[in-house]
Design a protein around this motif. Sequence first.
Motif, PDB file in Angstrom:
ATOM      1  N   UNK A 161       0.831  -1.215  -0.046  1.00 41.49           N
ATOM      2  CA  UNK A 161      -0.084  -0.132   0.105  1.00 41.49           C
ATOM      3  C   UNK A 161       0.928   1.298  -0.079  1.00 41.49           C
ATOM      4  N   UNK A 162       2.134   1.071   0.249  1.00 42.78           N
ATOM      5  CA  UNK A 162       3.179   2.335   0.190  1.00 42.78           C
ATOM      6  C   UNK A 162       3.304   2.683  -1.095  1.00 42.78           C
ATOM      7  N   UNK A 163       3.087   1.905  -2.085  1.00 40.06           N
ATOM      8  CA  UNK A 163       3.449   2.006  -3.523  1.00 40.06           C
ATOM      9  C   UNK A 163       2.216   2.526  -4.144  1.00 40.06           C
ATOM     10  N   UNK A 164       2.163   3.848  -4.884  1.00 45.32           N
ATOM     11  CA  UNK A 164       0.993   4.429  -5.481  1.00 45.32           C
ATOM     12  C   UNK A 164       0.577   3.642  -6.787  1.00 45.32           C
ATOM     13  N   UNK A 165       1.444   3.031  -7.539  1.00 47.35           N
ATOM     14  CA  UNK A 165       1.093   2.213  -8.595  1.00 47.35           C
ATOM     15  C   UNK A 165       0.397   0.815  -8.226  1.00 47.35           C
ATOM     16  N   UNK A 166       0.695   0.547  -7.186  1.00 44.57           N
ATOM     17  CA  UNK A 166      -0.093  -0.726  -6.622  1.00 44.57           C
ATOM     18  C   UNK A 166      -1.510  -0.479  -5.863  1.00 44.57           C
TER      19      UNK A 166
ATOM     20  N   UNK B 224      -3.184  -7.335 -20.181  1.00 48.86           N
ATOM     21  CA  UNK B 224      -3.181  -6.642 -19.036  1.00 48.86           C
ATOM     22  C   UNK B 224      -1.928  -6.133 -18.712  1.00 48.86           C
ATOM     23  N   UNK B 225      -2.036  -4.957 -18.018  1.00 52.82           N
ATOM     24  CA  UNK B 225      -0.686  -4.497 -17.435  1.00 52.82           C
ATOM     25  C   UNK B 225      -1.272  -3.529 -16.351  1.00 52.82           C
ATOM     26  N   UNK B 226      -1.462  -4.090 -15.195  1.00 52.66           N
ATOM     27  CA  UNK B 226      -2.049  -3.365 -14.110  1.00 52.66           C
ATOM     28  C   UNK B 226      -1.234  -2.275 -13.333  1.00 52.66           C
ATOM     29  N   UNK B 227       0.199  -2.524 -13.439  1.00 59.70           N
ATOM     30  CA  UNK B 227       1.021  -1.751 -13.014  1.00 59.70           C
ATOM     31  C   UNK B 227       1.298  -0.497 -13.562  1.00 59.70           C
TER      32      UNK B 227
ATOM     33  N   UNK C  68       0.441 -11.661  -7.446  1.00 61.46           N
ATOM     34  CA  UNK C  68       1.213 -11.248  -8.653  1.00 61.46           C
ATOM     35  C   UNK C  68       2.453 -10.254  -8.179  1.00 61.46           C
ATOM     36  N   UNK C  69       2.316  -9.440  -7.193  1.00 62.39           N
ATOM     37  CA  UNK C  69       3.372  -8.527  -6.825  1.00 62.39           C
ATOM     38  C   UNK C  69       4.203  -9.383  -6.182  1.00 62.39           C
ATOM     39  N   UNK C  70       4.022 -10.218  -5.221  1.00 59.89           N
ATOM     40  CA  UNK C  70       4.910 -11.102  -4.491  1.00 59.89           C
ATOM     41  C   UNK C  70       5.429 -12.157  -5.397  1.00 59.89           C
ATOM     42  N   UNK C  71       4.959 -12.653  -6.306  1.00 57.03           N
ATOM     43  CA  UNK C  71       5.492 -13.826  -7.367  1.00 57.03           C
ATOM     44  C   UNK C  71       6.160 -12.842  -8.590  1.00 57.03           C
ATOM     45  N   UNK C  72       5.946 -11.772  -8.828  1.00 62.09           N
ATOM     46  CA  UNK C  72       6.261 -11.191  -9.908  1.00 62.09           C
ATOM     47  C   UNK C  72       5.847 -11.863 -11.169  1.00 62.09           C
TER      48      UNK C  72
END
Length: 326
Positions: free
Chosen positions: A4-9, A121-124, A236-240
Amino acid sequence: MSILALDFMVRALLAGALTGVMAPAVGSYIVQRKLSLLGDGLGHVAIAGVGLALMTGQAPVPVAVAVCVAGAVLIELLRQSGRASGDVGLAILFYGGLASGVLMAGLAGRGAGMLSQFLFGSLTSVNRSDLIVVAAMSALVLVTAIGLSPQLFAVCADEDYARTQGLPTRALNLMIVVMAAVTVAVSMRTVGLMLVSALMVIPVATSNNIVQGFRRSLYTSMMIGLVCATLGVVISYYLDSASGATIVVLAILVFIATLPISTTLERRRRSRPAPVEDDERVFERAEPHESVGESALRPAVLHGDHVDYLHDGHRHAPHGDHFDEH
């Protein structure tokens, strides 16, 4: 570092959550109409919109929405006029949209590779303006899908009867495909054009495994879509890994996990007869009851001062200009 500290996430989580709620809401009507592949066809039309945006230098999302809605309306009008059957219309969507999108992307000098971020898709990469568009379109779709659920369900369940009751079936059918087109187009930055159809169908199929009744299935599928979308983004964030693919795979796993529940509930329903109240009488002969895509005799139950028709384990009663599920 917290996600939650990352704006794009944060933007990715919000966009994913909105898509996770919106897609099953529309998918409930698409599945009821037995058009589960409609999302795939509309995804190919949205590719044409992306290609047009690249060629004209416009923002991809608004152009894709406009082109996708126009294509959906055209195909629905052709279907209603009898000039093209459902499968022919979907074929036109598949091949015409994909070919024209790749062609226009090539003419723009961007190549087919540029389309990959929209296909999967490209959520980031979701920016603030993208999030505003997704939020606005999601609100519009959800208000329509929930607020007009009796009328939309009536058209999906029994179009002929809905027409005899004075419902504007033509407009309601167009409304369903327009909602599907908007959902597909705005979801291309979240789960991608190739995967959004799965998010429209799989949560609905999962909810049908565990609950009965259209309204309960509608809200349950929206909740399942929300959970799968948000968890998929986090995983997906933690598994890249690719966010869209992660969301869809998670939705499939949830569907598989509910299969034993579906089997158990089905056995229980078959082992005991449906309760018949004192003021009900089951007709010895089934009354004719047209259903979308099929003509069959439906068992009818006299319930007080009206008749309930049994369809797929549910009771549908004519009520004014629509069906109520009893």
